[in-house]
Design a protein around this motif. Structure first.
Motif, short mmCIF file in Angstrom:
data_model
loop_
_atom_site.label_atom_id
_atom_site.label_comp_id
_atom_site.label_asym_id
_atom_site.label_seq_id
_atom_site.Cartn_x
_atom_site.Cartn_y
_atom_site.Cartn_z
N VAL A 80 0.85 -1.19 0.00
CA VAL A 80 0.00 0.00 0.00
C VAL A 80 0.89 1.24 0.00
CG1 VAL A 80 -1.80 1.28 1.23
CG2 VAL A 80 -1.81 -1.23 1.27
N THR A 81 0.50 2.23 -0.80
CA THR A 81 1.13 3.55 -0.73
C THR A 81 0.31 4.42 0.21
OG1 THR A 81 1.96 3.37 -3.01
CG2 THR A 81 1.83 5.57 -2.05
N TRP A 82 0.91 4.83 1.32
CA TRP A 82 0.16 5.56 2.34
C TRP A 82 0.19 7.06 2.06
CZ3 TRP A 82 -2.83 2.41 4.66
CH2 TRP A 82 -2.43 1.09 4.87
N ASP A 83 -0.94 7.69 2.32
CA ASP A 83 -1.07 9.13 2.10
C ASP A 83 -0.10 9.89 2.99
OD1 ASP A 83 -2.64 11.53 1.10
OD2 ASP A 83 -2.90 11.72 3.28
N PRO A 94 -5.16 6.92 5.52
CA PRO A 94 -5.63 6.42 4.23
C PRO A 94 -4.46 6.01 3.34
CG PRO A 94 -5.74 8.81 4.26
CD PRO A 94 -5.31 8.39 5.65
N GLY A 95 -4.75 5.10 2.42
CA GLY A 95 -3.72 4.65 1.48
C GLY A 95 -4.34 4.09 0.21
N THR A 96 -3.49 3.78 -0.74
CA THR A 96 -3.93 3.23 -2.03
C THR A 96 -3.18 1.94 -2.31
OG1 THR A 96 -4.34 5.46 -2.88
CG2 THR A 96 -4.16 3.68 -4.50
N PRO A 124 -11.20 -0.86 -9.14
CA PRO A 124 -10.90 0.52 -8.67
C PRO A 124 -11.72 0.94 -7.47
CG PRO A 124 -11.06 0.45 -11.07
CD PRO A 124 -11.48 -0.90 -10.58
N ALA A 146 -9.65 0.17 -4.33
CA ALA A 146 -8.22 0.56 -4.31
C ALA A 146 -7.87 1.39 -3.08
CB ALA A 146 -7.87 1.32 -5.58
N SER A 147 -8.83 2.12 -2.53
CA SER A 147 -8.57 2.97 -1.36
C SER A 147 -8.81 2.16 -0.08
CB SER A 147 -9.48 4.20 -1.38
OG SER A 147 -9.19 5.01 -2.50
N THR A 193 -7.66 1.80 4.41
CA THR A 193 -7.29 2.58 5.60
C THR A 193 -6.51 1.70 6.57
OG1 THR A 193 -9.24 4.00 5.41
CG2 THR A 193 -8.15 3.91 7.57
#
Length: 725
Positions: free
Chosen positions: A320-323, A348-350, A713, A716-717, A719
């Protein structure tokens, strides 16, 4: 395994249809080899729509017949060959009963020793145990009759329709034709009843008490005047559908009822799998581990993975890429002493989904992507066959080479991100092997492995044609001499050198840092392939403390053990373990590559022929239990291709195959393969591609998952929930 049967008033009912297809074109993955096999489709009784399984591709294919005179030792790799008796020793083989030289080496040669078959008019019914029997008319590859239809029908059984066991031909005491065969199991009489129409359309029937004992027998026709029960096409089934708008090219066999449990098994194996959700599990972290330590907090985040769930009950892990703004807010809260036990921090992350360029590398066939640590530095390498203009023997008119790409990530190896511009030629036309022979062409299927701690490349160079080494042993014309000839090719190995003082690996990007290529030989120093000379597509398997080479020769997969400290010589005799037996893999089995997953060895191989018909098969063996991998019976062959031509993200990819298992930067499995470049009716070589590997809940890998099937999609988001304790 007995089929799953569910019951009860709330059970959802399903229908299963078997069918063949009208012969279409290879451009739409429906040539005769595909169309003339049994396909399956499912329909829920709550819906009027038929859903074809396996992307409307065949699931049961008639197996080829080894020619008479081939002994058991030679045909041991024909694991799908039907059982048959002496009366069928030449039936369907034709006039050519000559055997290849391979038989003298306890092997068979595709296209010479095996007669390929297809089928039509499949009919499916229940057997006595609740499984399935399929009866059909066996025909020659391509669609013409092969003579067996005069007095016999093809019988096979399956417990679950996931795999099939051929019972051979059921012969009847008539030569008036056996067409549109069908059958039932008569529970009261405990007999199988089979019916068919003769050449004049008259229906006949016979009874069989034991399908394991049909060889060397002919069964008498029942006398209708004595009240024999002759099953008609719809006995035990629904009416045959009259209109197939859902599958317009279907040639329907029949339809039967199946349970919800059976439908679920079939859909999980042969249906499309799609992402149904994504979640990051909450984690408890002591506040003392986080306060005043940004690195510890980021390490916690990096360790968190998203669990993706799928429609068949399977799952997968993704990074995950974290915000970053959420990360900074959390850090300020923690470092400022505002976080205490019992607090919850949500970030949050993606979900990370790497989508690789299509094509990944143009005119690069038989690709290999390898993740390696170069003296502690992460490195990815890409190496392949140069297939410019579809000429992989002598591309660029005498400038044959072995191209290597090196980068810090897989995506940087692609053409799109500069990979082609950074290629290094490890070998070139004119370089010599350890025997002093000049390598003038091919450099086929180079594959990277670590053998006894040394980075190694297995590949096949070829040499100038001097009138020897051709497929039939004959002299070539003078015009062909002194040109690269693939039939002179042999498996070779070259290894990266190490620093004499430090013992560290030298830079693999420097051609001078590699050993001189050595041909790999039998234990006595002899050539691997004494039948045709050529050997290629070599790969490595490790299991239970043993090292094996697997490779292609005589159009089939062979295996032998070797000592990793002396990798240029085998320690056991080569044995043949996989031969193409179906119309879909037909003339060749090549490009083997294996991985161990959940206690099994999954070995891919490619079949058919180079071009738009290329397909990928699968054989499976137990791992870690000391199984003898040199015995063909150790390997369980799948009846249908694992990967085939089809639509990927809305675009056709034809001739997919010669794949290799690998892993990306996050440890997620990827599959590297090539497909045919085909446009305006012209074949123009092969391009390398990379996709994610997904594992079904049933344990079978998926190599054709679409981008939106892998990650919807909508999911994709995610937490991360960090509970301070």
């Amino acid at each position: 395994m007995k089929s799953v049967v569910m019951s009860g008033p709330a059970e959802r009912r399903y229908s299963l249809m078997c069918y063949t297809r009208e012969v279409g074109t290879a451009e739409e993955a429906n040539n005769a080899d595909v169309a003339l096999s049994m396909h399956l489709a499912i329909r829920s009784h709550e819906s009027a729509r038929w859903v074809p399984l396996n992307d409307n591709y065949g699931i049961y294919f008639a197996a080829g017949i080894p020619k008479p005179g081939i002994n058991d030792s030679a045909r041991r790799a024909c694991t799908k060959a039907p059982r048959y008796g002496t009366q069928e020793s030449i039936e369907g083989v034709g006039g050519d009963t000559a055997l290849s030289e391979a038989v003298g080496y306890n092997a068979v040669m595709p296209g010479k020793d095996i007669v390929l078959k297809s089928l039509r008019d499949p009919y499916i019914f229940r057997d006595r145990s609740g499984g399935f029997i399929i009866v059909s008319t066996r025909i020659a590859r391509g669609g013409s009759y092969d003579g067996s239809e005069r007095s016999s029908m093809l019988i096979c059984r399956s417990a679950d329709l996931l795999s099939y066991e051929s019972c051979g031909q059921l012969h009847v005491e008539s030569a008036d034709g056996v067409h549109r065969p069908r059958g039932i199991y008569d529970e009261r009489a405990q007999l199988y009843r089979f019916a068919w129409d003769d050449d004049m359309g008259v229906t006949h029937s016979t009874v069989v008490d034991d399908l394991d004992a049909i060889a060397d027998r002919s069964f008498a026709l029942e006398d209708p005047s004595k009240g024999a029960s002759i099953p008609i096409m719809k006995t035990g089934t629904e009416e045959r559908p009259q209109h197939m708008s859902d599958i317009p090219d279907a040639v329907v066999g029949n339809v039967i009822a199946i349970s919800a449990g059976e439908a679920e098994i079939l859909l999980d194996r042969f249906g499309r799998i799609y992402n149904t959700g994504a979640e990051v599990a909450a984690i408890d972290v002591p506040v003392e581990e986080l306060r005043n330590d940004e690195g510890a907090f980021r390490h916690v985040l990096e360790s968190l993975k998203a669990t993706l769930t799928y429609s068949d009950g399977s799952s997968a892990q993704r990074s995950v890429t974290w915000d970053e703004s959420g990360v900074q807010s959390a850090l300020r809260r923690i470092s400022g002493g505002k976080a205490s036990q019992g607090d919850v921090i949500d970030i949050p992350g993606t979900v990370v989904q790497q989508v690789y360029p299509v094509p990944f590398a143009q005119r690069r066939a038989d690709p290999s992507v390898f993740s390696w640590s170069w003296n502690g530095k992460a490195m990815f390498m890409f190496i392949a066959t140069d297939d410019t203009d579809g000429n992989c023997i002598d591309p660029h008119n005498g400038r044959t080479h072995m191209p290597l790409r090196v980068a810090e990530s897989i995506s940087r190896l692609s053409d799109e991100e500069g990979g082609r511009d950074s290629e290094i030629d490890l070998l070139k036309c004119g370089d010599r092997n350890s025997e002093g022979r000049m390598m003038t062409g091919c450099f086929w299927a180079p594959e990277l492995h670590v053998i006894a701690g040394r980075l190694s490349i297995l590949f096949m160079p070829c040499f100038d044609d001097e009138g020897a080494g051709t497929s039939d042993g004959s002299e070539r014309s003078a015009l062909r001499r002194r040109k690269p000839d693939m039939w002179t090719g042999r498996c070779h190995i070259m290894q990266l050198k190490k620093d004499e003082h430090s013992g560290e690996d030298l830079d693999p990007r420097d051609p001078g840092n590699w050993s001189i290529p050595e041909p790999i030989t039998r234990s006595d120093g002899g050539i691997l392939n004494p039948i045709q000379l050529i050997s290629l597509d070599m790969s490595v398997i490790q299991d239970s403390g043993r090292w094996y080479y697997i490779w292609q020769q005589v159009g089939s997969i062979w295996i032998a053990q070797f000592d990793p400290e002396h990798p240029a010589r085998l320690t056991t005799d080569p044995t043949q373990i996989v031969v193409p037996e179906f119309a879909w893999d037909n003339l060749i089995a090549e490009g083997p590559n294996a991985i161990v997953h959940d206690g099994f060895i999954y070995m891919l191989y490619s079949g058919s022929s180079v071009g738009i018909d290329y397909t990928t098969g699968l054989v499976i063996a137990p791992a870690g239990v000391g199984a003898d991998l040199q015995q063909a019976e150790t390997w369980r062959k799948q009846d249908y291709p694992l990967q085939k031509s089809g639509l990927y993200n809305g675009e056709w990819q034809l001739g997919t195959g010669h794949g290799m298992w690998s892993k990306d930067e996050h440890g997620v499995g990827v599959y590297v393969f090539h497909n045919a470049c085909y446009a305006s009716g012209r074949y123009d070589g092969r391009d390398a591609q990379i996709r994610r590997v997904h594992w079904r809940a049933s344990g079978i890998p998926v190599l054709d998952m679409q981008t939106k099937e892998e990650l919807d999609p909508r999911f994709a988001s995610v937490t991360a929930t960090i509970r301070i304790c």
